[in-house]
Design a protein around this motif. Structure first.
Motif, mmCIF file in Angstrom:
data_model
loop_
_atom_site.group_PDB
_atom_site.id
_atom_site.type_symbol
_atom_site.label_atom_id
_atom_site.label_comp_id
_atom_site.label_asym_id
_atom_site.label_seq_id
_atom_site.Cartn_x
_atom_site.Cartn_y
_atom_site.Cartn_z
ATOM 1 N N CYS A 49 0.812 -1.220 0.000
ATOM 2 C CA CYS A 49 0.000 0.000 0.000
ATOM 3 C C CYS A 49 0.843 1.266 0.000
ATOM 4 O O CYS A 49 0.305 2.362 -0.006
ATOM 5 N N ASP A 50 2.163 1.128 0.027
ATOM 6 C CA ASP A 50 3.022 2.310 0.058
ATOM 7 C C ASP A 50 3.081 3.014 -1.289
ATOM 8 O O ASP A 50 3.404 4.174 -1.370
ATOM 9 N N ASN A 51 2.741 2.325 -2.374
ATOM 10 C CA ASN A 51 2.751 2.930 -3.706
ATOM 11 C C ASN A 51 1.370 3.510 -3.993
ATOM 12 O O ASN A 51 0.479 2.819 -4.447
ATOM 13 N N LYS A 52 1.210 4.792 -3.717
ATOM 14 C CA LYS A 52 -0.092 5.433 -3.867
ATOM 15 C C LYS A 52 -0.318 6.029 -5.261
ATOM 16 O O LYS A 52 -1.425 6.416 -5.593
ATOM 17 N N THR A 53 0.719 6.080 -6.101
ATOM 18 C CA THR A 53 0.593 6.748 -7.393
ATOM 19 C C THR A 53 -0.399 6.055 -8.310
ATOM 20 O O THR A 53 -1.068 6.726 -9.097
ATOM 21 N N GLU A 54 -0.537 4.752 -8.209
ATOM 22 C CA GLU A 54 -1.482 4.067 -9.081
ATOM 23 C C GLU A 54 -2.902 4.088 -8.528
ATOM 24 O O GLU A 54 -3.860 3.849 -9.250
ATOM 25 N N ILE A 55 -3.060 4.416 -7.249
ATOM 26 C CA ILE A 55 -4.372 4.428 -6.613
ATOM 27 C C ILE A 55 -4.992 5.828 -6.565
ATOM 28 O O ILE A 55 -6.203 5.980 -6.632
ATOM 29 N N GLU A 56 -4.169 6.853 -6.466
ATOM 30 C CA GLU A 56 -4.667 8.236 -6.340
ATOM 31 C C GLU A 56 -5.698 8.610 -7.412
ATOM 32 O O GLU A 56 -6.724 9.200 -7.089
ATOM 33 N N PRO A 57 -5.469 8.314 -8.696
ATOM 34 C CA PRO A 57 -6.460 8.703 -9.710
ATOM 35 C C PRO A 57 -7.831 8.051 -9.518
ATOM 36 O O PRO A 57 -8.843 8.582 -9.969
ATOM 37 N N LEU A 58 -7.882 6.931 -8.818
ATOM 38 C CA LEU A 58 -9.154 6.240 -8.612
ATOM 39 C C LEU A 58 -10.076 7.001 -7.665
ATOM 40 O O LEU A 58 -11.284 6.765 -7.668
ATOM 41 N N LYS A 59 -9.536 7.931 -6.892
ATOM 42 C CA LYS A 59 -10.367 8.725 -5.989
ATOM 43 C C LYS A 59 -11.391 9.546 -6.763
ATOM 44 O O LYS A 59 -12.450 9.879 -6.243
ATOM 45 N N LYS A 60 -11.071 9.866 -8.008
ATOM 46 C CA LYS A 60 -12.004 10.624 -8.847
ATOM 47 C C LYS A 60 -13.243 9.800 -9.207
ATOM 48 O O LYS A 60 -14.255 10.355 -9.605
ATOM 49 N N LEU A 61 -13.146 8.478 -9.062
ATOM 50 C CA LEU A 61 -14.253 7.592 -9.419
ATOM 51 C C LEU A 61 -15.149 7.236 -8.232
ATOM 52 O O LEU A 61 -16.114 6.498 -8.389
ATOM 53 N N GLU A 62 -14.789 7.735 -7.032
ATOM 54 C CA GLU A 62 -15.615 7.446 -5.858
ATOM 55 C C GLU A 62 -16.971 8.093 -6.011
ATOM 56 O O GLU A 62 -17.079 9.145 -6.628
ATOM 57 N N PRO A 63 -18.034 7.556 -5.510
ATOM 58 C CA PRO A 63 -18.144 6.390 -4.646
ATOM 59 C C PRO A 63 -18.323 5.071 -5.404
ATOM 60 O O PRO A 63 -18.486 4.040 -4.774
ATOM 61 N N ASP A 64 -18.305 5.098 -6.725
ATOM 62 C CA ASP A 64 -18.525 3.875 -7.487
ATOM 63 C C ASP A 64 -17.327 2.932 -7.476
ATOM 64 O O ASP A 64 -17.476 1.731 -7.671
ATOM 65 N N PHE A 65 -16.126 3.454 -7.283
ATOM 66 C CA PHE A 65 -14.907 2.646 -7.217
ATOM 67 C C PHE A 65 -14.176 3.050 -5.945
ATOM 68 O O PHE A 65 -13.627 4.129 -5.857
ATOM 69 N N ARG A 66 -14.193 2.184 -4.938
ATOM 70 C CA ARG A 66 -13.570 2.481 -3.651
ATOM 71 C C ARG A 66 -12.378 1.564 -3.443
ATOM 72 O O ARG A 66 -12.434 0.393 -3.784
ATOM 73 N N VAL A 67 -11.311 2.098 -2.850
ATOM 74 C CA VAL A 67 -10.092 1.334 -2.592
ATOM 75 C C VAL A 67 -9.772 1.388 -1.101
ATOM 76 O O VAL A 67 -9.760 2.463 -0.502
ATOM 77 N N PHE A 68 -9.534 0.215 -0.515
ATOM 78 C CA PHE A 68 -9.149 0.096 0.887
ATOM 79 C C PHE A 68 -7.812 -0.619 0.960
ATOM 80 O O PHE A 68 -7.587 -1.599 0.258
ATOM 81 N N CYS A 69 -6.916 -0.131 1.823
ATOM 82 C CA CYS A 69 -5.588 -0.735 1.989
ATOM 83 C C CYS A 69 -5.416 -1.228 3.413
ATOM 84 O O CYS A 69 -5.718 -0.519 4.366
ATOM 85 N N PHE A 70 -4.914 -2.450 3.534
ATOM 86 C CA PHE A 70 -4.586 -3.048 4.825
ATOM 87 C C PHE A 70 -3.200 -3.657 4.696
ATOM 88 O O PHE A 70 -2.926 -4.384 3.752
ATOM 89 N N GLU A 71 -2.353 -3.365 5.652
ATOM 90 C CA GLU A 71 -0.993 -3.885 5.575
ATOM 91 C C GLU A 71 -0.430 -4.070 6.974
ATOM 92 O O GLU A 71 -0.591 -3.216 7.825
ATOM 93 N N LYS A 72 0.226 -5.207 7.188
ATOM 94 C CA LYS A 72 0.911 -5.446 8.456
ATOM 95 C C LYS A 72 2.236 -4.713 8.435
ATOM 96 O O LYS A 72 2.905 -4.651 7.411
ATOM 97 N N THR A 73 2.626 -4.193 9.574
ATOM 98 C CA THR A 73 3.928 -3.550 9.695
ATOM 99 C C THR A 73 4.970 -4.626 9.944
ATOM 100 O O THR A 73 4.846 -5.420 10.862
ATOM 101 N N ARG A 74 5.989 -4.646 9.112
ATOM 102 C CA ARG A 74 7.047 -5.644 9.251
ATOM 103 C C ARG A 74 8.409 -4.975 9.296
ATOM 104 O O ARG A 74 9.396 -5.516 8.849
ATOM 105 N N ASP A 75 8.466 -3.765 9.834
ATOM 106 C CA ASP A 75 9.716 -3.015 9.896
ATOM 107 C C ASP A 75 10.771 -3.697 10.757
ATOM 108 O O ASP A 75 11.957 -3.513 10.550
#
Length: 95
Positions: A42-68
């Motif tokens: 989920c750290d690469n937001k550049t491919e997801i940002e344009p999809l915000k223009k399609l909300e509410p019909d196209f919604r994106v949720f990110c879940f990620e475990k921290t493994r630092d």
């Protein structure tokens, strides 16, 4: 309850997010709403940002475990990631 389809893309290599976005755009063109859930990378937001223009019909949720705290090349981490991906796929079939 509304019925729909669940598509699960996982595995090694590239192209999973691009495939999911393409499939989502295809479904939008047929009048369906889309919910895309990402569990890794989920750290690469550049491919997801344009999809915000399609909300509410196209919604994106990110879940990620921290493994630092663990080296990503650690075999235990690789096994855990693999198991997480398999569990997501199994759950996705029943949604």
């Amino acid at each position: 309850m509304r019925k729909g389809n669940v598509f699960v893309y996982y595995g090694k290599g590239k192209g999973k997010t691009s495939l999911a976005i393409g499939r989502g755009i295809h479904e939008l063109s047929h009048g369906h709403s889309v919910i895309m859930v990402r569990f890794m990378g989920c750290d690469n937001k550049t491919e997801i940002e344009p999809l915000k223009k399609l909300e509410p019909d196209f919604r994106v949720f990110c879940f990620e475990k921290t493994r630092d705290f663990v080296d990503e090349t650690d075999e235990c981490v690789k096994k855990e990631i693999s198991n997480d991906s398999k569990n997501v796929a199994i759950q996705g079939e029943y949604i």
